[in-house]
Write a protein that holds these residues in place. Sequence first.
Motif, PDB file in Angstrom:
ATOM      1  N   UNK A 514       0.831  -1.217   0.000  1.00 62.14           N
ATOM      2  CA  UNK A 514       0.000   0.000   0.000  1.00 62.14           C
ATOM      3  C   UNK A 514       0.860   1.259   0.000  1.00 62.14           C
ATOM      4  N   UNK A 515       2.025   1.215   0.652  1.00 61.30           N
ATOM      5  CA  UNK A 515       2.916   2.378   0.633  1.00 61.30           C
ATOM      6  C   UNK A 515       3.467   2.632  -0.756  1.00 61.30           C
ATOM      7  N   UNK A 516       3.792   1.530  -1.461  1.00 57.83           N
ATOM      8  CA  UNK A 516       4.283   1.708  -2.836  1.00 57.83           C
ATOM      9  C   UNK A 516       3.213   2.320  -3.731  1.00 57.83           C
ATOM     10  N   UNK A 517       1.956   1.942  -3.474  1.00 52.88           N
ATOM     11  CA  UNK A 517       0.845   2.500  -4.253  1.00 52.88           C
ATOM     12  C   UNK A 517       0.348   3.826  -3.698  1.00 52.88           C
ATOM     13  N   UNK A 518       1.045   4.317  -2.621  1.00 50.01           N
ATOM     14  CA  UNK A 518       0.685   5.585  -2.000  1.00 50.01           C
ATOM     15  C   UNK A 518      -0.770   5.597  -1.536  1.00 50.01           C
ATOM     16  N   UNK A 519      -1.138   4.469  -0.915  1.00 51.68           N
ATOM     17  CA  UNK A 519      -2.475   4.336  -0.345  1.00 51.68           C
ATOM     18  C   UNK A 519      -2.358   4.260   1.171  1.00 51.68           C
ATOM     19  N   UNK A 520      -3.426   4.599   1.888  1.00 55.03           N
ATOM     20  CA  UNK A 520      -3.359   4.533   3.368  1.00 55.03           C
ATOM     21  C   UNK A 520      -3.142   3.098   3.846  1.00 55.03           C
TER      22      UNK A 520
END
Length: 988
Positions: A514-520
């Motif tokens: 999720x961090x790589x996809x810039x999601x919470x």
Amino acid sequence: MVWDAAATTHGVSLNSALLKGPDQLSELFAILVQFREGRIALSGDVREMFLQVLMRAEDQQCQRFLWYDQDGTLHVYVLQVMSFGACCSPSSAHYVKNLNAKRFQGDYPAAAEVIIKRHYVDDMLVSVATEEEAIKLAQQVKQVHAEGGFEIRNWISNSKRVVQALQEAGTEEKNLDMSSEIATEKVLGMWWCTESDTFTYKVGWDRYGRALLEGRHRPTKREMLRILMSMFDPLGLIAQFLMYLKILLQEVWRSGIDWDDQIDDVLYKKWQTWLEVLPQVERISISRSYFRQQTAANGDVQLHTFVDASANGIAAACYLRFTHGNIVECSLVAAKTRVAPLKFLSIPRLELQAALIGARLARSVFDALTIPISRRIYWSDSQDVLFWIKSDHRRYSQFVAFRVSEILDTTEMHEWMYVPTKQNVADDGTKWQGLPDLTSQSRWFIGPYFLYCSEEDWPRSPQSSHTAELELRPSVMSHFIAPTSVICVDEYSCWDRIVKVVALLHRFPSNCKLKLLKKPTIVGPVSSQELKVAESYLFRQAQQETFPDEVAHLRRFQDTSESSVTAVPKSSPLHQKSPWLDHYGVMRMRGRIAACDYATEDAKYPIILPRDHHTTRLIVAHYHHKLHHQNHETVINEIRQKFSIPQLRSTYTKVRNNCQRCKNDRAVPRAPIMADLPLARLDAFTRPFTHVGVDFFGPYEVVVGRRIEKRWGLLATCLTIRAIHIEVVHSLSTNSCIMALRNFISRRGKPQTFYSDRGTNFVGANRVLEEIDSIIKEEELMKEFVDTDTSWTFLPPASPHMGGSWERLIGSVKKNLMAILPARKLTDEVLRNLLTEIESTVNSRPLTHVPVDDDSAPALTPNHFLLRSTNGSKPLSNADDSGSVLRQTWLLSQVQANRFWKRWVTDYLPEITRRTKWFVHTKPIEINDIVVIVDPKSPRNCWPRGRIINIHLGKDGQPRSATVRTTSGIYERPTTKLAVLDIRRETK
């Protein structure tokens, strides 16, 4: 000048031959190891040994010296005997001493062997089994030495009898006060306390400066090395303590500090840590003898060697384990420590080096000992080392191959065993985890705890497919893929905890994505869906580890049109369960109730779990705790609603048996076998009330004028004839107790022994009576007429069964009193009259069986000893049984008393011989056992728990009471009130 070396050698050839002898350090080590074998130790030294060896005339010129008289005249002298300081003197004198002993090997073989093998230069150290053997051996050694012109003297021993015998025989012994606590003697550099027969150590505070050893002066590298080398420890008994200073000195060396430069702050702080323990060295007390209770010839002796290594150093320690019946003794023989080399080595290589040093040390100990060793065992916590030793070592690098080859030259493969790190005693010599334990009961000196258990309880090698591939030769290529699990289920004991841990581990890679996809990212408590995924992972892991073939078959047919039921072969134990994989990949059983709309999915298709897997045990334990450790059939039914586990009841029984709370709830006291009767119960032909047991009973309300007051009764029973005496007391105070006892003594005579519980009035009465007796004893006029030999024995607290002799009679008194007690309130006079009547009634009870068809021999009663009849109605003398001889009444009374005592011995003693309960021996309680103190007055959940710190043994050697330390204080309780909890430490 009594021995001519020229008779056996020529010139310097003698010295050359002697230089090829055994190494001096090895000889010193062997003598000290043998010195600890026997229970009786003996030491002596040869007087002026070098000066007793005469040199040849041509060799005497090598010791020429000049001498000037007062008038200036020059004289030339030569020394005709061996001199101190000459390099050849020790070896030459040693050769001559041995040559003299060999002449008497036929007449005195034991003495000759001692002179040849148990002498280090001029000092003799030997130990034997008995005092007689020591005296005889000393006299023979003295005689053999005298034949060669040597005089052995300064005898010391741990036996006063041996020293006294040698002194009476005219043999000179050392002026050593064995009654003093500091009666120590230095033998071959070791301080030996002859009184306690222990080795001790001394620190040269004044020699090296108190400011330096107390941490007030910062040392230099030279001073640190000087202190380290001054600690003489040839056997390595305190090697774990010196190891820290060795490691610190190596760090000083690496820092580049010069010899006379002071160390920096970091090293000085570590130096102060070592100095904190230094004062404890002088309090070390190590038993000289390996075995205190038995001799080695009476049992089986094993040699155990422990090895360990860390990044700082390596250590090895050898222990002797002696077993004889239930007796197990362990003792440290020798130890060796080394710092790690300056050149970096991996931990497995250091562990292998430690195993090599341990094998060498064990070989030296084995060769030095004269005790027969039945078995040798080597313990290591390195699975790499054990794998190397038990495999083909030629496949590995030269470093490993050469060392394993040397290890196998002196040991066998099957002698190497695995020990967990926490139980490896050699671990104390490689690292300090806090300050070291230097007490005599530390595991470094007496060995690890498991050596005192049976071999079934010794550590076992873990079941694992461990391989050491790092040290394989480059030409050897091996490829092996072993399935490994991220989570080690065996390290957890709670199902909820491991599920949450797995859920958090699964959340971590999801958050990374999720961090790589810039999601919470996911934060907060674990959700129910995450818990379900985690449980499915643990189920899959257990199934994969137990049924790998079945899972592989089911995965192969999962995506095909064929039914998964046919995917499992008939040879599989899961064939009858018709397994299949759900969408989580968990293997389930295909049941027959799929059409039922009221059943849950888990009930229709229960999850298959292996019966011996730790995951299964965690799940069963989870349901067991959930239902409050009760309702066992309900627990089994709840598990069957979701899981299919073979032999579920057997698995649940094992979980219950291992549940600590269930074991605590089932714990009951283990009473030892009933003790023998004390002398007070068997002291025949003594005055009644010589041994008395006392106790209070009541209270009873009496009318005094217009008010109502309480009265108590003091019952005193003769422990021998079981007669009673009752006194009415007005309170439970010490004063009332003293007055009642004085009334009793005035009417019945002064007892020899009082027995009672630990009531405060009894304790106070005993203290006051002792003070009165001491005052009377000090009076000069009454000094010769007053007997003050009365003692008071108190029972342990909360042990009424130990006072059953008077507790049972108090019950009889109460029963009679309740039978005749009127409905209205009594007066003091009536109560005293009732108790007197009851006293007479109880004293008229038969002590033995009442014959039905024989009236000539009535049953024996306590009144026969007090009143010469059952109720005192018979006259003292109405017949003359012996004709004209026994005419006086008092003489006839004595004859009747002796008859009563003979009947007491023949009729009453057999009645009390049999044990009424506690017939068999049970496992005795031990120090450090965790126990529950049974208190019938409070609920079981409120019973205090504690640790046993001391045990009180009876005359038969059985523990009768113990001292328990709890959170609320220290208590003394009988063993019948102590329930031992089965608490074990699991090693990982």
